[in-house]
Design an enzyme around this catalytic site. Structure first.
Site, mmCIF file in Angstrom:
data_model
loop_
_atom_site.group_PDB
_atom_site.id
_atom_site.type_symbol
_atom_site.label_atom_id
_atom_site.label_comp_id
_atom_site.label_asym_id
_atom_site.label_seq_id
_atom_site.Cartn_x
_atom_site.Cartn_y
_atom_site.Cartn_z
ATOM 1 N N GLU A 163 0.395 -0.914 -0.104
ATOM 2 C CA GLU A 163 0.123 -0.036 0.002
ATOM 3 C C GLU A 163 0.762 1.128 0.470
ATOM 4 O OE1 GLU A 163 -2.860 -0.211 3.201
ATOM 5 O OE2 GLU A 163 -3.934 -1.547 2.724
ATOM 6 N N GLU A 351 -5.050 -8.696 0.593
ATOM 7 C CA GLU A 351 -6.014 -8.133 2.507
ATOM 8 C C GLU A 351 -7.230 -8.314 1.474
ATOM 9 O OE1 GLU A 351 -4.318 -5.025 4.523
ATOM 10 O OE2 GLU A 351 -2.331 -5.976 4.232
HETATM 11 O O1 IFM Z 1 -4.538 -3.197 9.434
HETATM 12 C C1 IFM Z 1 -3.857 -2.543 8.172
HETATM 13 C C2 IFM Z 1 -2.892 -3.169 6.840
HETATM 14 O O2 IFM Z 1 -1.816 -2.482 8.379
HETATM 15 C C3 IFM Z 1 -2.707 -3.035 5.907
HETATM 16 N N1 IFM Z 1 -3.782 -2.794 5.390
HETATM 17 C C4 IFM Z 1 -5.378 -2.586 6.088
HETATM 18 C C5 IFM Z 1 -5.191 -2.907 7.088
HETATM 19 C C6 IFM Z 1 -6.688 -2.797 7.564
HETATM 20 O O3 IFM Z 1 -6.872 -1.003 7.717
#
Ligand code: IFM
Length: 450
Positions: A163, A351
């Site tokens: 990210e 994710e």
């Molecule tokens: O916890 C975070 C993660 O570190 C990166 N993506 C989003 C998740 C939830 O906010």
């Protein structure tokens, strides 16, 4: 009943600072998140990651949970300050920790997917300007090279960055994440150097080291919508999409920053000379897969008084505990768009998950109905996409454990295993039990995605 193909990968994901703790163990030095958390008021309840889930000392127990879950893959990240506690000083003991994790995963039949950078920049690098300094690209490459040399034969695939939008815009422009700066020019420079370090790391692994291990990058993508079809709201969508998505997608897949956004930023950035000739060719180097973190859509409306002419609009969708819209249909639309406009590479959902307020019952159960429903809807959407030939190669549920949710500290629980942070005891939530069933059956009950 929709079925996943036999090669589809199910996994779960975490990141170093969010779970490891052991902040002063194994020769680790401080990261920007240690320092940011120490600054009163930056993190909910002034929480920090010094102990977190104590995964540094309990990784075997946690890998046992992953095994019991039945998933084939585990995505985790490497804490840079464990590997280079000081500039140019390699810490073998830090590398040993990740070797042990990888060995244990392999022993249990779980494939390791390793993210190099999930936001824990060493303080020594920050003190030299952090990602705003172009030299950060070289520092990152030194870190990447030693990880590749030591671990590559055992790693299933590499993710250079998690990210970049968060590590740059959210951290250097909006100030919500470490290091907490509020400067658009810094945000854009940090984004550029992060993307450049990605491209160079891919070249290093593939060309210089001749590795065949797949490598890619993970973006957080948020499809943007507006309540009306007015011209003004279209401008709002365009700019929000440019700020959140296109600023990262375009250089990676088209080798150019979006011109409309360069013009929009130019009231604050007068000089783009930090973008050197050849940088965009490096950034757009061919990868083996593309990682997407998906949580929610965003709804915006035109706001003439805002710098970039958009602001959040009221949405009546069901919300997670983060206040984020539950929006699996928009997730599908995002994938269709990526396929049309950007890439044919295999896509991994690196994710997806949700935070809700959990209650640990006296008998140790956690009936997290809403998280379970969120998970089922999104896995259903993934399955439909896979069946439609969208080349979705895997899904990693965020997250294995309740953990340090950045500026929200331990208030927000994303885990499918509940963690009692006083005792460090882990408990199966109902969502973990359900995920185990889905993984075992390789299917999820058919229900309309809405
Ligand atoms: O916890 C975070 C993660 O570190 C990166 N993506 C989003 C998740 C939830 O906010």
């Amino acid at each position: 009943m929709s079925k996943f193909s036999k090669d589809f990968v199910f996994g779960t994901a975490t990141s170093s600072y969010q779970i490891e703790g052991g902040y002063d163990q194994g020769g680790r030095s401080l990261s920007i998140w240690d320092t940011f958390s120490e600054t009163p008021g930056k993190v909910w309840n002034d929480d920090h990651g010094q102990v977190a889930c104590d995964h540094f000392n309990r990784y075997k127990e946690d890998i046992q949970l992953i095994k019991e879950l039945g998933v084939g893959s585990y995505r985790f990240s490497i804490a840079w300050p464990r590997i280079f506690p000081e500039q140019g000083v390699y810490n073998e003991e830090g590398m040993d920790f990740y070797r042990s994790i990888i060995q244990e995963l392999i022993k249990q039949g779980i494939k390791p997917v390793v993210t190099l950078y999930h936001w824990d920049l060493p303080m020594w690098a920050y003190n030299k300007g952090g990602w705003v300094n172009r030299e950060s690209v070289d520092w990152f490459l030194e870190f990447a090279e030693v990880c590749f040399r030591e671990l590559d034969p055992y790693v299933e695939s590499w993710i250079t960055h998690n990210e970049p939008w968060c590590a740059s815009f959210l951290s250097y422009h909006m100030g919500h994440h470490a290091p907490g700066h509020r400067n658009i020019e810094e945000g854009v420079k940090a984004a550029h150097h992060i993307l450049l370090s990605h491209g160079k790391a891919v070249e290093l692994l593939k060309k210089d080291l001749g590795s065949k291990t797949p490598i890619g990058i993970t973006l957080n993508l948020t499809p943007v919508y507006a309540p009306t079809t007015s011209t003004n709201d279209k401008i709002a969508i365009n700019n929000a999409d440019g700020y959140t998505n296109r600023w990262f997608l375009d250089p990676l897949f088209k080798g150019a920053y979006p011109m409309d956004m360069m013009n929009l930023f130019s009231s604050y950035i007068h000089d783009y000379s930090f973008i050197h000739e050849g940088d965009l060719a490096t950034i757009s180097v061919e990868c083996d897969f593309f990682g997407i973190n998906y949580y929610n859509r965003s709804l915006v409306e035109f706001a003439g008084s805002e710098k970039f002419l958009f602001t959040d609009a009221h949405s009546d969708y069901d919300k997670t505990g983060m206040g984020w819209d539950v929006s699996p249909q928009e997730f599908k639309e995002l994938i269709y768009r990526l396929r049309m406009e950007y890439t044919k590479l295999p896509i991994f959902i690196t994710e997806n998950g949700s935070a809700y307020d959990d209650v640990l019952e006296e008998d140790g159960s956690v009936h997290d109905k809403e998280r379970t429903a969120y998970m089922e809807k999104h896995i259903q959407a993934v399955c439909e996409l896979e069946n439609e030939g969208m080349n979705i190669a895997g899904y990693y549920l965020w997250s294995l454990l309740d953990n340090f949710e950045w500026a929200f500290g331990y208030e927000k629980r994303f885990g499918i295993f509940y963690v009692d942070f006083n005792t460090q005891q882990r408990y199966w939530k109902d969502s973990a039990k359900r995920y185990k069933e889905i993984v075992a059956n390789r299917s999820v009950q058919k229900q309309a995605v809405k």
